[in-house]
Write a protein that holds these residues in place. Structure first.
Motif, mmCIF file in Angstrom:
data_model
loop_
_atom_site.group_PDB
_atom_site.id
_atom_site.type_symbol
_atom_site.label_atom_id
_atom_site.label_comp_id
_atom_site.label_asym_id
_atom_site.label_seq_id
_atom_site.Cartn_x
_atom_site.Cartn_y
_atom_site.Cartn_z
ATOM 1 N N ALA A 148 0.815 -1.226 0.000
ATOM 2 C CA ALA A 148 0.000 0.000 0.000
ATOM 3 C C ALA A 148 0.842 1.267 0.000
ATOM 4 C CB ALA A 148 -0.940 -0.003 1.203
ATOM 5 N N THR A 149 2.110 1.171 0.381
ATOM 6 C CA THR A 149 2.955 2.370 0.372
ATOM 7 C C THR A 149 3.288 2.803 -1.055
ATOM 8 O OG1 THR A 149 5.026 1.116 0.520
ATOM 9 C CG2 THR A 149 3.961 1.733 2.593
ATOM 10 N N ASN A 150 3.017 1.949 -2.047
ATOM 11 C CA ASN A 150 3.291 2.299 -3.446
ATOM 12 C C ASN A 150 2.203 3.162 -4.080
ATOM 13 O OD1 ASN A 150 5.720 0.886 -3.603
ATOM 14 N ND2 ASN A 150 4.720 -1.025 -4.197
ATOM 15 N N ILE A 151 1.073 3.299 -3.411
ATOM 16 C CA ILE A 151 -0.062 4.013 -3.991
ATOM 17 C C ILE A 151 0.349 5.415 -4.430
ATOM 18 C CG2 ILE A 151 -2.343 4.970 -3.484
ATOM 19 C CD1 ILE A 151 -2.251 1.913 -3.788
ATOM 20 N N ARG A 152 -0.097 5.816 -5.644
ATOM 21 C CA ARG A 152 0.309 7.111 -6.200
ATOM 22 C C ARG A 152 -0.823 8.140 -6.239
ATOM 23 N NH1 ARG A 152 3.597 5.087 -11.613
ATOM 24 N NH2 ARG A 152 5.351 4.081 -10.565
ATOM 25 N N GLY A 175 -5.313 7.383 -0.919
ATOM 26 C CA GLY A 175 -4.279 8.032 -1.708
ATOM 27 C C GLY A 175 -3.216 8.648 -0.822
ATOM 28 N N LYS A 176 -2.209 9.239 -1.448
ATOM 29 C CA LYS A 176 -1.114 9.855 -0.696
ATOM 30 C C LYS A 176 -1.396 11.340 -0.485
ATOM 31 C CE LYS A 176 2.830 6.834 -1.277
ATOM 32 N NZ LYS A 176 4.231 6.677 -1.704
ATOM 33 N N SER A 177 -1.400 11.702 0.776
ATOM 34 C CA SER A 177 -1.624 13.099 1.140
ATOM 35 C C SER A 177 -0.350 13.762 1.647
ATOM 36 C CB SER A 177 -2.700 13.172 2.225
ATOM 37 O OG SER A 177 -2.359 12.344 3.336
ATOM 38 N N ASP A 178 0.656 12.949 1.994
ATOM 39 C CA ASP A 178 1.918 13.480 2.523
ATOM 40 C C ASP A 178 3.066 12.618 2.002
ATOM 41 O OD1 ASP A 178 3.875 14.780 3.926
ATOM 42 O OD2 ASP A 178 3.225 14.096 5.914
ATOM 43 N N PRO A 179 3.323 12.679 0.678
ATOM 44 C CA PRO A 179 4.294 11.754 0.067
ATOM 45 C C PRO A 179 5.724 11.925 0.550
ATOM 46 C CG PRO A 179 3.622 13.449 -1.502
ATOM 47 C CD PRO A 179 2.732 13.582 -0.306
ATOM 48 N N THR A 180 6.059 13.058 1.173
ATOM 49 C CA THR A 180 7.435 13.278 1.634
ATOM 50 C C THR A 180 7.636 12.902 3.100
ATOM 51 O OG1 THR A 180 6.953 15.593 2.201
ATOM 52 C CG2 THR A 180 7.752 15.143 -0.033
ATOM 53 N N ASN A 181 6.595 12.437 3.753
ATOM 54 C CA ASN A 181 6.711 12.024 5.147
ATOM 55 C C ASN A 181 7.730 10.891 5.253
ATOM 56 O OD1 ASN A 181 6.209 10.811 7.786
ATOM 57 N ND2 ASN A 181 4.281 11.943 7.800
ATOM 58 N N HIS A 196 2.585 6.753 7.149
ATOM 59 C CA HIS A 196 1.758 7.908 7.504
ATOM 60 C C HIS A 196 1.644 8.878 6.329
ATOM 61 C CE1 HIS A 196 2.486 6.427 11.616
ATOM 62 N NE2 HIS A 196 1.341 7.013 11.887
ATOM 63 N N GLN A 197 1.848 8.355 5.141
ATOM 64 C CA GLN A 197 1.733 9.179 3.943
ATOM 65 C C GLN A 197 0.325 9.153 3.351
ATOM 66 O OE1 GLN A 197 4.647 7.595 1.239
ATOM 67 N NE2 GLN A 197 6.398 8.477 2.343
ATOM 68 N N GLN A 198 -0.505 8.166 3.754
ATOM 69 C CA GLN A 198 -1.779 7.921 3.095
ATOM 70 C C GLN A 198 -2.966 8.449 3.914
ATOM 71 O OE1 GLN A 198 0.216 5.407 4.239
ATOM 72 N NE2 GLN A 198 1.359 4.839 2.404
ATOM 73 N N TRP A 214 -5.582 13.321 8.634
ATOM 74 C CA TRP A 214 -4.515 13.221 7.634
ATOM 75 C C TRP A 214 -3.472 12.185 8.071
ATOM 76 C CZ3 TRP A 214 -5.575 15.288 3.169
ATOM 77 C CH2 TRP A 214 -6.400 16.412 3.095
ATOM 78 N N GLY A 215 -3.047 11.370 7.102
ATOM 79 C CA GLY A 215 -2.007 10.385 7.363
ATOM 80 C C GLY A 215 -2.461 9.160 8.132
ATOM 81 N N ARG A 216 -3.775 8.971 8.272
ATOM 82 C CA ARG A 216 -4.286 7.841 9.051
ATOM 83 C C ARG A 216 -4.786 6.696 8.165
ATOM 84 N NH1 ARG A 216 -5.761 10.029 14.136
ATOM 85 N NH2 ARG A 216 -5.852 7.869 14.890
ATOM 86 N N GLY A 217 -4.561 6.787 6.855
ATOM 87 C CA GLY A 217 -5.104 5.791 5.928
ATOM 88 C C GLY A 217 -4.630 4.388 6.183
ATOM 89 N N PHE A 218 -3.306 4.233 6.410
ATOM 90 C CA PHE A 218 -2.767 2.891 6.618
ATOM 91 C C PHE A 218 -3.305 2.296 7.905
ATOM 92 C CE2 PHE A 218 0.264 0.092 4.645
ATOM 93 C CZ PHE A 218 0.585 -0.806 5.646
ATOM 94 N N GLU A 219 -3.438 3.130 8.911
ATOM 95 C CA GLU A 219 -4.005 2.685 10.180
ATOM 96 C C GLU A 219 -5.431 2.162 9.982
ATOM 97 O OE1 GLU A 219 -5.556 4.826 14.309
ATOM 98 O OE2 GLU A 219 -4.115 5.856 13.016
ATOM 99 N N ILE A 220 -6.197 2.841 9.146
ATOM 100 C CA ILE A 220 -7.583 2.440 8.901
ATOM 101 C C ILE A 220 -7.650 1.109 8.171
ATOM 102 C CG2 ILE A 220 -9.691 3.043 7.641
ATOM 103 C CD1 ILE A 220 -8.952 6.008 8.149
#
Length: 459
Positions: free
Chosen positions: A175-179, A213-219, A224-226, A275-281
């Protein structure tokens, strides 16, 4: 006292292992479910398939009439949203544990997607497999406003949902590959991305997409980017390109669609949890959904074995003067299928019980093992049944080919087998230091005993 009717669908031994863990309400609900399954759902399965138009346009605009009738009947009987446990979702759930519903899910799985949908427990909305997501996520993580607007209609069966995660041009099993881009512009969130295999997106009742999706790609923390955002299906810029086919099946009217999100704008209030809670969800919703899907798969396997038994004992199907079961390894294949189903069922019962006791995080090992063991088991059982049917087994005249196609997909969806196997194996390797410590302690005790006895070790 007569045995519970569930033993006709599972086994006396497996029921004996879990019966004392069933509440009176759960036992009564299971009995009602079985009666409804036999009297209403099973006779309606072929009717439902026949009511889906063959026209390539209208089949995607159809609400299957007999399924709508079943849903009305089920709701009046209280056979509704049974998958959502009150223990974990007290405001919206029903008083059933994951273990109790797991037994019910196996029964429903015998009827394919029609069974669960008739009770508003269908896969596209219950929490797993890409398309199985929304009820759990909104019940656990949604704001009161989001729950009122979206969760309540979902629970009422008025609308359907889709989860948009998988992407065409990346390895989405990580999931970290999502663009897909999710960014804030003033009081709005703007989404741009290209998704596919978005299950349920073709259904005319689908009114919302949950988009990852990615909301913070530079994190620096890639987990915590999704973020996840609610996107109403009719939002400008949401373009459903085409339905994908699974071994030739389009699974209309729900489907698995390719979608482009082009400058899609939604209000900030559509962000889920933060923000950044996608992976947690997406991690938090996996456990129960995976268990439900495993049990439905076992139901499909059991129903396929039942078809095989009837086929190989059919007098009209004798070859060379013998019943089919009198040839080759047919009896051995039946025995293997029986044993594999029984073992898989107990494995999933164990995982469901662990979730009930320790929540999903405390059952990661059991869930992971079930996720890669059960689909492969069910595929093998169905393959044996197909073989007993010959050419008829691979065509549209039986349920077997469709079951096989769906289960083969399950070995890829929601993380391929290799990912789950790797995770389970790595978890096992963590046991090594403790094993070495215990072995060293035991060897020391053994050496002391040898000296005391005046013996010399030969190894």
């Amino acid at each position: 006292m007569a045995p519970h009717p569930v033993v006709e669908y599972t086994s006396e031994a497996s029921w004996a292992m879990v019966e004392d863990k069933f509440s009176p309400f759960a036992k009564e609900t299971l009995s009602k479910l079985i009666a409804f399954f036999e009297d209403e759902i099973l006779p309606a399965v072929n009717v439902a398939h026949a009511q889906i138009p063959t026209d390539p346009v209208t089949r995607w605009k159809t609400v299957i009439p007999i399924v709508a009738e079943l849903k009305e009947k089920a709701r009046k009987l209280g056979l509704w949203n049974l998958f959502l446990s009150k223990a974990h979702y007290p405001e919206y759930g029903v008083p059933l544990t994951n273990l109790e519903y797991a037994v019910m899910a196996e029964i429903l799985g015998r009827a394919g997607p029609i069974g669960p949908e008739a009770m508003n427990c269908s896969a596209p909305d219950t929490g797993n497999m890409g398309k199985l997501f929304s009820h759990f996520v909104l019940a656990r993580y949604g704001s009161p406003e989001q729950q009122k607007k979206w969760l309540v209609p979902l629970l009422n069966g008025d609308i359907r949902s889709a989860f948009a995660m998988t992407e065409k041009h990346v390895a989405s099993s990580d999931a970290t590959n999502i663009r897909t881009s999710i960014r804030r512009e003033g009081d709005e969130i703007v989404i741009n991305g290209h998704k596919w295999w978005i299950s349920g997106a073709g259904d005319p009742r689908t009114k919302l997409h949950l988009v990852l999706g990615k909301s913070d790609p530079t994190n620096k923390d890639s987990y915590h980017q999704q973020s996840i955002v609610i996107v109403p299906a009719d939002t400008p810029g949401v373009k459903v390109i085409r339905p994908m086919h699974v071994f030739g099946y389009d699974d209309a009217p729900e489907g698995h669609c390719e979608i482009i999100y082009e400058n899609v704008r939604v209000p900030l209030s559509n962000l889920i949890l933060g923000w950044g809670r996608g992976f947690e969800i997406i991690q938090g919703r996996l456990g129960p959904g995976r268990i439900h899907h495993c049990m439905r798969s076992i139901g499909a396997a059991q129903a396929s074995l039942d078809l095989m038994l009837q086929r190989v004992t059919d007098p009209s199907r004798k070859t060379f003067g013998k019943y089919l079961y009198e040839h080759g390894t047919v009896v051995a294949d039946i025995a293997k299928s029986r044993a594999e189903i029984e073992g898989a069922r107990l494995l999933v019962y164990s995982a469901a019980l662990q979730i009930d006791k320790y929540k999903a995080k405390g059952a990661l090992k059991e869930i992971g093992i079930a996720k890669f063991v059960v689909p492969s088991m069910a595929l093998q059982v169905i393959d044996r049944a197909i073989q007993s049917f010959g050419a008829e087994g691979v065509c549209q005249d039986t349920e077997l080919a469709g079951r096989w196609a769906g289960l083969r997909t399950l070995r890829i969806a929601d993380g391929p087998d290799a990912v789950h196997i790797q995770q389970v194996g790595q978890r096992e390797l963590k046991r090594v230091p403790q094993l070495v410590k215990k072995t060293t302690e035991m060897k020391k005790k053994e050496k002391d005993l040898m000296l005391k006895a005046g013996l010399k070790a030969h190894l």
